[in-house]
Scaffold this active site. Structure first.
Site: not given
Length: 405
Positions: A190, A192, A214, A244
């Site tokens: 990710s 992130e 996360y 996405h």
């Protein structure tokens, strides 16, 4: 498309309902088979299925349905949910029911057969049956809604996102060692993970600086994948996906929260939507483009890691303005700030550089963020129209997560 849908006696009929909802389109001709046990499970889990107008129902005891013969041209068959008993019977080639007969025909005629098992854990017999149907040409798509277990602690999140990946990698390593067969593994990394970004734009070589539980768990899964690739020779690739989106995005994610609100506001079902940091910048792309890239990664002779992004970033405010403008609404009249939606450690800017994917795999995104916003708004306007019709007819509708009145 001409599609056969079937459900057997496994729990998980909500998946079938969601599938029926997505295929509710005049462009599709749908045929539905419910086994006797499936009917019992439907009654216990959802009461009754909402069937679109384009569905023809068939008894599982009848062999007179057109798709029971290879001479009838059908595009796909989906068994959802598929019990382990049904999976085993398909693997054995039996055909005593319409569901099994149709599955056998679809395999024989090399047509798309998709099986959605829900039961876990598997024993060795289940695994061997799964391999048999895959080798025969079926697509096995286990229902695994792990993210929606709604973890409440860092430990639960790390167990799903981080340890879950580690368990899969170890299972792949063990299977390859025992069987001598190669498995190709994709890790959904990710953007992130970049968090408090160390450079702009972010590339495969950019150091990670995660800013949420996360993201920390994703970093663990990412490096575990790299480690297993380098240590055990696994064909294991990481796709570092930037945001996405699509009409299927969950309604608590900010893009879908916005477009869902646009549809409901347009239809008079709500007045306001409350958002957090409107100045956060994200690199938003269309999920369909990104899934193609995932597939391309697994077709390569050598596993590798790739950034999947559009190389364009806009603010949450700009996305919201696009969405409201597409529906002819004034963003300023309907969007308010709410500090509850601020992150403890904000990720201010994400911008991916997909140059490696373009150079090595020839991949480029095909959908602009403007087209993406319009696509999502059009979908959610249609949903809001249906909701209004039901409400006007006196039906009670469930509250939608992510909506603010």
């Amino acid at each position: 498309m001409r599609i056969v849908l079937a459900a057997t006696g496994a729990s998980g009929t909500l998946y079938l309902q969601r599938l029926l909802d997505h295929l509710d389109d005049e462009a599709h001709e749908l045929h539905l088979i419910l086994s006797p046990y499936a009917k019992q499970v439907v009654q216990e889990e959802v009461g009754a299925l909402r069937l679109p107008a384009n569905v023809t129902e068939h008894s599982d005891k009848s062999m007179n349905a057109p798709f029971a013969s290879g001479s009838a041209l059908f595009d796909a068959m989906i068994i959802c949910p598929c019990s382990m008993g049904t999976l085993g019977r398909i693997a054995a080639g039996t055909s005593e029911t319409l569901t099994l007969r149709a599955a056998d025909v679809f395999l024989k005629e090399r047509r798309r057969l998709i099986l959605v098992p829900r039961e876990t854990p598997w024993n060795l017999i289940h695994a061997r049956n799964a391999v048999s149907v895959i080798e025969a040409g079926a697509v096995l798509l286990p229902a695994m809604p792990s993210f929606y277990s709604r973890p409440t602690t860092f430990e639960e999140l790390a167990d799903t996102v981080g340890m879950g990946a580690l368990r899969l990698l170890e299972a792949v390593r063990d299977y390859q060692q025992q069987s001598g067969r190669q498995v190709r593994y994709y890790q959904a990394s990710s953007s992130e993970q970049y968090g408090k970004v160390m450079e702009v734009p972010q590339k495969e070589s950019t150091p990670f600086y995660p800013r949420s539980p996360y993201a920390c768990a994703k970093v663990m899964a990412h490096w575990a994948t790299v480690n297993y690739r380098e240590s055990y020779g696994l064909h294991a690739s990481c796709g570092i996906l930037f945001n996405h989106e699509s009409p299927r995005r969950g309604e608590t994610f900010v893009t879908r929260k916005i477009t869902r609100a646009v549809g409901r506001i347009k239809m008079g079902l709500q007045q306001k939507v409350f958002l957090g940091n409107l100045e956060s910048k994200r690199d938003w792309g269309f999920a369909g483009d990104y899934v193609k890239m995932m597939w391309l990664m697994l077709q390569q002779d050598e596993a590798d890691d790739y950034v999947i992004a559009t190389n364009r970033t806009i603010t949450v405010r700009e996305f919201a303005e696009m969405a409201f403008a597409h529906a002819g609404l004034d963003f300023k009249k309907h969007v308010d700030f709410d500090p509850r939606y601020l992150r403890p450690a904000e990720v201010e800017l994400l911008l991916g550089d997909p140059a490696k994917a373009k150079k090595k795999l020839g991949w480029e995104p095909t959908t602009s963020v403007e087209e993406l916003a319009a696509m999502m708004v059009d979908h959610d306007l249609e949903m809001a129209k249906r909701e209004k019709t039901l409400r006007d007819a006196g039906h009670e509708m469930p509250a939608f997560a992510g909506h603010d009145q």
